[in-house]
Design a protein around this motif. Structure first.
Motif, mmCIF file in Angstrom:
data_model
loop_
_atom_site.group_PDB
_atom_site.id
_atom_site.type_symbol
_atom_site.label_atom_id
_atom_site.label_comp_id
_atom_site.label_asym_id
_atom_site.label_seq_id
_atom_site.Cartn_x
_atom_site.Cartn_y
_atom_site.Cartn_z
ATOM 1 N N LYS A 80 0.860 4.574 -12.014
ATOM 2 C CA LYS A 80 0.590 5.149 -10.711
ATOM 3 C C LYS A 80 1.666 4.727 -9.712
ATOM 4 C CE LYS A 80 -3.213 7.139 -11.946
ATOM 5 N NZ LYS A 80 -2.931 6.985 -13.371
ATOM 6 N N VAL A 81 2.052 5.698 -8.865
ATOM 7 C CA VAL A 81 2.992 5.431 -7.780
ATOM 8 C C VAL A 81 2.196 5.431 -6.487
ATOM 9 C CG1 VAL A 81 5.054 6.215 -6.586
ATOM 10 C CG2 VAL A 81 4.844 6.557 -9.054
ATOM 11 N N ARG A 82 2.330 4.398 -5.698
ATOM 12 C CA ARG A 82 1.569 4.291 -4.463
ATOM 13 C C ARG A 82 2.027 5.367 -3.490
ATOM 14 N NH1 ARG A 82 -1.381 -0.300 -3.970
ATOM 15 N NH2 ARG A 82 -1.342 -0.211 -1.690
ATOM 16 N N ILE A 83 1.060 5.974 -2.807
ATOM 17 C CA ILE A 83 1.376 7.053 -1.864
ATOM 18 C C ILE A 83 2.223 6.525 -0.710
ATOM 19 C CG2 ILE A 83 0.353 8.720 -0.256
ATOM 20 C CD1 ILE A 83 -1.953 9.042 -2.155
ATOM 21 N N ARG A 84 2.030 5.266 -0.323
ATOM 22 C CA ARG A 84 2.863 4.674 0.730
ATOM 23 C C ARG A 84 4.335 4.751 0.352
ATOM 24 N NH1 ARG A 84 2.898 0.455 4.762
ATOM 25 N NH2 ARG A 84 4.899 -0.634 4.688
ATOM 26 N N HIS A 85 4.626 4.493 -0.930
ATOM 27 C CA HIS A 85 6.010 4.548 -1.396
ATOM 28 C C HIS A 85 6.553 5.982 -1.295
ATOM 29 C CE1 HIS A 85 9.550 3.520 -3.780
ATOM 30 N NE2 HIS A 85 9.299 4.591 -4.545
ATOM 31 N N LEU A 86 5.705 6.973 -1.639
ATOM 32 C CA LEU A 86 6.144 8.367 -1.564
ATOM 33 C C LEU A 86 6.388 8.810 -0.123
ATOM 34 C CD1 LEU A 86 3.757 10.032 -4.189
ATOM 35 C CD2 LEU A 86 6.041 9.072 -4.554
ATOM 36 N N LEU A 87 5.604 8.271 0.811
ATOM 37 C CA LEU A 87 5.718 8.690 2.214
ATOM 38 C C LEU A 87 6.879 8.027 2.937
ATOM 39 C CD1 LEU A 87 1.933 8.641 3.249
ATOM 40 C CD2 LEU A 87 3.375 10.669 3.007
ATOM 41 N N LEU A 88 7.207 6.790 2.541
ATOM 42 C CA LEU A 88 8.161 6.005 3.342
ATOM 43 C C LEU A 88 9.435 5.632 2.596
ATOM 44 C CD1 LEU A 88 5.581 3.567 5.007
ATOM 45 C CD2 LEU A 88 6.539 5.665 5.974
ATOM 46 N N ASN A 89 9.564 5.983 1.325
ATOM 47 C CA ASN A 89 10.739 5.576 0.562
ATOM 48 C C ASN A 89 12.007 6.226 1.130
ATOM 49 O OD1 ASN A 89 12.503 4.631 -1.372
ATOM 50 N ND2 ASN A 89 11.928 6.188 -2.885
ATOM 51 N N ASP A 90 12.945 5.398 1.620
ATOM 52 C CA ASP A 90 14.208 5.902 2.180
ATOM 53 C C ASP A 90 15.409 5.454 1.351
ATOM 54 O OD1 ASP A 90 13.370 7.462 4.307
ATOM 55 O OD2 ASP A 90 13.103 5.724 5.621
ATOM 56 N N ASP A 91 15.162 4.932 0.162
ATOM 57 C CA ASP A 91 16.259 4.504 -0.695
ATOM 58 C C ASP A 91 17.091 5.727 -1.109
ATOM 59 O OD1 ASP A 91 17.805 2.748 -2.249
ATOM 60 O OD2 ASP A 91 16.658 3.286 -4.049
ATOM 61 N N ALA A 92 18.387 5.642 -0.978
ATOM 62 C CA ALA A 92 19.272 6.787 -1.217
ATOM 63 C C ALA A 92 19.137 7.322 -2.635
ATOM 64 C CB ALA A 92 20.726 6.385 -0.938
#
Length: 653
Positions: A80-92
């Motif tokens: 599972k991938v946390r939704i927080r990571h999907l919403l805020l991930n700014d890694d290039a």
């Protein structure tokens, strides 16, 4: 032989026996719901693949209360991938992948919700808080906004917690949620009318409960003056306007756009037509306004069964309580396994102590063994949104306390209807089947029939069969045009209500209760299918809800099967007689003409008030194989004065 009066005296029921029918209602309704899986397709194919050969699979036991667990995605089949990571991930390197995953997640939820879904920002699927700061909240919303433009969808923030400056913040007194939290409703922009979400709601309740008035206020806008101003626009006949009482099945629609706003006219006093509402709406609520007077019970039962409502709205007057036909309507809704919501009206003229009595009485009835509902009183925006989200469970019963004169709590009702999830399962891949609810003769158009598509898809120009007539025959005709919400459409699919203009058919040749089926095979359009089978006799498993005496063979009652309403006689029972609370296998015979039936259809029969309900088990009855081989001996013993005990054990489920 005993007289009718003597049998009636012998048949007086104790209080415990009278409650037997009520206690068995909820269990039997659940059983009927499970048996719906055994419903066979109504159209026989040319190779006979829809025959009764082979054993039917065992019905799957489902629990509506556990459906909410499906949304938590608790399976362990993939990381599972946390939704927080999907919403805020700014890694290039991984930003584009996160955006793609978020897009696929929202698309899947939109498909599952038939074009709309609710999305929690600040909470994971497991319920854990994402601890979003104000800056992170703004960044998450910006990413969602960008994605929705690509998906051609709009959104509306329903409520927030711990978000400074939010106009829909509901507070966080319990301090359960940490960080910024909100619930967002996402809805696709419909490409055409076929993509519009349609939800049907039947409005029932006792006479003078305020059904038509509430619909007039919700649909037309504005408030009532306390003297019937809002309800006049809904009446169809002159005598309804004069008496103030609905006597027919009225239809009204209410539209919501992609941003969750009610579709109304921008000009004060101007009312939108159905065409304007349909074209501007992404979600349409179709209300069926039913009669509350006991005199029109047949019309009300017909409207409830034929319109196939997704939800039932029970109206209760605060100053009268749950009286008269309200209990009858509630019992029918429970028998049909339709989710029920309640509106307590006229709270502006009701003394507080009378309102408290009504609330107590309503709560007691909803919690009774016959209903087994969990009443939830909607008093705030947060209650409204959370209850609408969890209304997938049929055990929940939301209750609103409204006033059509002051407008109190009407905004909560509108918000609830906007969020209400799509309910009902329809098979688009099955053969086309359409049930006729009403007939019209339109100038320059011809004969028009309206109703609900039970299964399959039909297009304008298709050749169809309409019937059965009094001889059980079907007439071949062509669909000239199709309309939904008074807007012309090229096709119509399962679960949608529509009207069809038919060629070369006179109005007197069609009636309520007929069915429409495709005249040609789906696999090979050049092959005409044989005349569908109709049945005058059938076998059903029934539950007797209330009857003062015993029911034996030759008993007659008005029987309702979907849009079919016809007098039926009992020709065989699996025991000598049946009484209140009994479950039995019974053979019925239509008195007037044969009808089109399928295994798994719900039936409801009444003699004045509702006497029983059941489900069709077999569509043919063989007199050489009686349900009770010892019936002749038992009947002779009864006529001779010797009482033969009825089987105490119910029919095995």
């Amino acid at each position: 032989m005993t007289t009718r009066q003597e049998r009636f005296k012998q048949g007086q029921l104790s209080a415990q026996e009278r409650r037997a029918g009520e206690s068995a209602l909820s269990d039997f309704a659940d059983y009927v719901q499970q048996q719906q899986a055994l419903r066979k397709p109504g159209v026989a194919t040319s190779n006979g693949s829809n025959g009764t050969n082979g054993a039917a699979p065992a019905p799957k036991h489902e629990h509506a209360e556990l459906d909410i667990l499906d949304t938590l995605d608790l399976g362990d089949d993939k990381p599972k991938v946390r939704i927080r990571h999907l919403l805020l991930n700014d890694d290039a390197e991984t930003k584009e992948e996160s955006i793609a995953q978020l897009r696929s997640l929202i698309e899947a939820r939109l498909d599952e919700g038939h074009g709309e879904c609710l999305f929690d920002v600040g909470l994971e699927d497991s319920g854990d808080s994402q601890n979003l700061s104000e800056a992170e909240w703004d960044a998450a919303l910006a990413r969602i906004r960008t994605l929705l433009e690509v998906l051609k969808a709009d959104w509306k923030i329903l409520m927030t917690k711990n978000v400074p400056g939010s106009t829909v913040d509901v507070g966080n007194e319990t301090k359960r949620e940490k960080g910024c939290v909100g619930k967002v409703m996402i809805r696709r922009r419909p490409k055409d009318l076929d993509d519009t979400i349609e939800t049907r709601i039947a409005v029932v309740g006792n006479v003078d409960a305020g059904k038509s008035t509430l619909l007039g206020v919700l649909v037309k806008g504005g408030l009532d003056d306390g003297r019937g101003k809002a309800r006049v626009n809904l009446f169809r006949h002159k005598h309804e306007v004069e008496s103030g009482r609905t006597s027919s099945v009225g239809m009204e629609i209410m539209g919501f756009d992609t941003k969750g706003e009610v579709v109304v006219s921008g000009v004060p006093g101007r009312k939108l037509s159905w065409e304007e509402i349909g074209k501007r709406s992404a979600k349409v609520i179709s209300f069926t306004d039913l009669a509350g007077h006991e005199r029109y019970l047949r019309t009300t039962v017909f409207g409830l069964l034929s319109s196939e409502p997704n939800y039932c709205l029970l109206m209760v007057a605060a100053n009268n309580g749950l009286i008269g036909m309200s209990k009858e309507h509630l019992g029918i809704a429970l028998a049909l396994n339709v989710p029920v919501m309640v509106c307590i009206t006229k709270i502006d003229i009701c003394p507080p102590q009378i309102l408290a009595q009504t609330v107590t009485q309503l709560t007691k009835i909803l919690k009774s063994p016959g209903a087994r509902k969990i009443p939830i009183f909607i008093k705030s925006r947060e209650d409204c949104i959370n209850t609408a989200t969890q209304f997938v469970s049929q055990r929940i019963c939301p209750i609103f306390q409204v006033s059509n004169v002051t407008g109190e709590s009407l905004d909560l009702v509108r918000e609830f209807l906007n969020i209400l999830p799509h309910h009902g399962k329809y098979d688009i891949d099955a053969p086309f089947e359409f049930h006729v609810n009403d007939t019209f003769s339109v100038p320059f158009v011809g004969t028009v029939v309206s109703g609900v598509v039970k299964s399959g898809v039909v297009h304008a120009g298709d050749t169809v069969l309409v019937g059965p007539d009094s001889l059980g025959q079907f007439t071949t005709t062509t669909v000239r045009s199709i309309e939904r919400k008074r807007i012309s459409v090229p096709a119509c699919s399962a679960g949608q209500s529509a009207s069809f203009a038919l060629r070369r058919v006179r109005r007197k040749d069609v009636r309520k209760g007929m069915v429409m089926l495709l005249a040609k095979s789906d696999s090979n359009p050049n092959i005409l299918i044989p005349q569908p089978k109709v049945y005058r006799e059938f076998v059903a498993e029934v539950l007797i809800l209330s009857h003062a005496t015993t029911i034996r063979t030759k008993y007659q009652a008005m029987l309702h099967v979907g849009p079919v309403s016809q007098t039926c006689a009992i020709i065989d029972i699996d025991r000598a007689y049946i009484r209140t609370g009994d479950r039995a296998t019974v053979a019925f015979r239509f008195v007037q003409r044969p009808e089109y039936l399928a295994v798994g259809d719900r039936i409801l029969f009444r003699e004045g008030r509702t006497k029983g309900l059941g489900i069709v088990k077999e569509v043919e009855y063989d007199p050489n194989k009686p349900l009770n081989p010892d019936a002749a001996k038992e009947r002779a013993a009864l006529e001779g004065g010797v009482e033969v005990p009825a089987p105490s054990a119910p029919v095995a489920v």
